[in-house]
Design an enzyme around this catalytic site. Structure first.
Site, PDB file in Angstrom:
ATOM      1  N   SER A 156       0.818  -1.213   0.000  1.00 32.50           N
ATOM      2  CA  SER A 156       0.000   0.000   0.000  1.00 32.50           C
ATOM      3  C   SER A 156       0.853   1.265   0.000  1.00 32.50           C
ATOM      4  CB  SER A 156      -0.929   0.002   1.216  1.00 32.50           C
ATOM      5  OG  SER A 156      -1.721  -1.163   1.240  1.00 32.50           O
TER       6      SER A 156
HETATM    7  N1  SAM Z   1      -0.433  -5.039   4.048  1.00 36.76           N
HETATM    8  C1  SAM Z   1       0.270  -5.361   2.832  1.00 36.76           C
HETATM    9  C2  SAM Z   1       1.684  -4.856   2.820  1.00 36.76           C
HETATM   10  O1  SAM Z   1       2.081  -4.184   3.790  1.00 36.76           O
HETATM   11  O2  SAM Z   1       2.390  -5.147   1.855  1.00 36.76           O
HETATM   12  C3  SAM Z   1      -0.447  -4.902   1.590  1.00 36.76           C
HETATM   13  C4  SAM Z   1      -1.724  -5.568   1.441  1.00 36.76           C
HETATM   14  S1  SAM Z   1      -2.367  -5.718  -0.177  1.00 36.76           S
HETATM   15  C5  SAM Z   1      -2.997  -4.098  -0.435  1.00 36.76           C
HETATM   16  C6  SAM Z   1      -3.768  -6.701   0.270  1.00 36.76           C
HETATM   17  C7  SAM Z   1      -3.438  -8.135   0.588  1.00 36.76           C
HETATM   18  O3  SAM Z   1      -4.603  -8.768   1.106  1.00 36.76           O
HETATM   19  C8  SAM Z   1      -3.018  -8.946  -0.631  1.00 36.76           C
HETATM   20  O4  SAM Z   1      -1.769  -9.527  -0.430  1.00 36.76           O
HETATM   21  C9  SAM Z   1      -4.126  -9.997  -0.751  1.00 36.76           C
HETATM   22  O5  SAM Z   1      -3.691 -11.237  -1.255  1.00 36.76           O
HETATM   23  C10 SAM Z   1      -4.586 -10.096   0.680  1.00 36.76           C
HETATM   24  N2  SAM Z   1      -5.914 -10.665   0.867  1.00 36.76           N
HETATM   25  C11 SAM Z   1      -7.050 -10.445   0.182  1.00 36.76           C
HETATM   26  N3  SAM Z   1      -8.059 -11.162   0.699  1.00 36.76           N
HETATM   27  C12 SAM Z   1      -7.548 -11.846   1.766  1.00 36.76           C
HETATM   28  C13 SAM Z   1      -8.091 -12.756   2.727  1.00 36.76           C
HETATM   29  N4  SAM Z   1      -9.379 -13.126   2.727  1.00 36.76           N
HETATM   30  N5  SAM Z   1      -7.272 -13.249   3.668  1.00 36.76           N
HETATM   31  C14 SAM Z   1      -5.967 -12.906   3.706  1.00 36.76           C
HETATM   32  N6  SAM Z   1      -5.392 -12.063   2.821  1.00 36.76           N
HETATM   33  C15 SAM Z   1      -6.187 -11.523   1.873  1.00 36.76           C
END
Ligand code: SAM
Length: 212
Positions: free
Chosen positions: A61
């Protein structure tokens, strides 16, 4: 230290200038080496004002959004935190600077594995990375003082609300698939008090209590 000037500038020009004031959060953002959480070819723009692709169609992000969500979550030194959406592990590292313990859950096993290796390599021994569907939370470590969801869902998952401690705070982007607002829930003994409303755009929260 490598890129420390860029980190200082990032905090001043992108984060303080937009109103984030919590000194603990600002110090963590000045300290964590964000360039080590992005692909090597993107290290030179790791401190720029935008998200960066990290593989599996996902992103790390924008720095401001990480700082804002962290400030809204208000994690204290003794807190146990759950993050849903580990991605690169960057947000988990920021939380690990502020709280006692961080559990972070990621649905893509490859991302979970590489984030675990990265966080261990950087010495974050208070972070546990779990592979799975974070819309169901992580009941074995509940309750959590703070829950941060870093992907956008149609609503706040009920499982996460049930795993939030009394007096705990939950931050989650909620709305349509392509545009959301940041919802902040404070749990009291009798209810959940909702505040927040800042517009945001996150990748979809995919799972049993998210998007299909
Ligand atoms: N917090 C992260 C970082 O610091 O790099 C960035 C997050 S990215 C915007 C969103 C993440 O949420 C992705 O890696 C995606 O695969 C994950 N995601 C989406 N749905 C999810 C779920 N139900 N459970 C776990 N992870 C999930």
């Amino acid at each position: 230290m490598l890129f420390s000037k860029q980190r200082t500038q990032m905090v001043k020009l992108q984060i303080v200038s937009r109103g984030v004031r919590d000194e603990r959060v600002l110090d963590a953002m000045r300290h964590v080496p964000r360039h080590l959480f992005v692909p090597q070819a993107r290290q030179s723009d790791a401190y720029d004002d935008h998200p960066i692709p990290i593989g599996n169609g996902q992103t790390i992000s924008q720095p401001y959004m990480v700082a804002l969500m962290t400030e809204l979550a208000g994690a204290g030194e003794a807190d146990r935190v759950l993050e849903v959406g580990t991605g690169s592990g960057y947000q988990a590292a920021i939380l690990a600077e502020l709280a006692a313990e961080v559990i972070t859950i990621e649905r893509h096993v490859e991302l979970a594995d590489s984030a675990r290796t990265r966080l261990e390599g950087l010495g974050y021994d208070n972070v546990t990375v779990v592979a799975g569907d974070g819309t169901l939370g992580c009941p074995e470590h509940a309750p959590y003082d703070v829950i941060i969801v870093t992907a956008g869902g149609p609503h706040v998952p009920e499982a996460l609300k049930s795993q939030l401690a009394i007096d705990g705070r939950l931050v989650c982007p909620v709305g349509a698939r392509d545009m959301q607002r940041l919802v902040v829930l404070q749990r009291t003994p009798g209810e959940f008090i909702e505040t927040g409303g800042v517009g945001c755009i996150f990748v979809p929260l995919v799972g049993e209590e998210g998007w299909t």
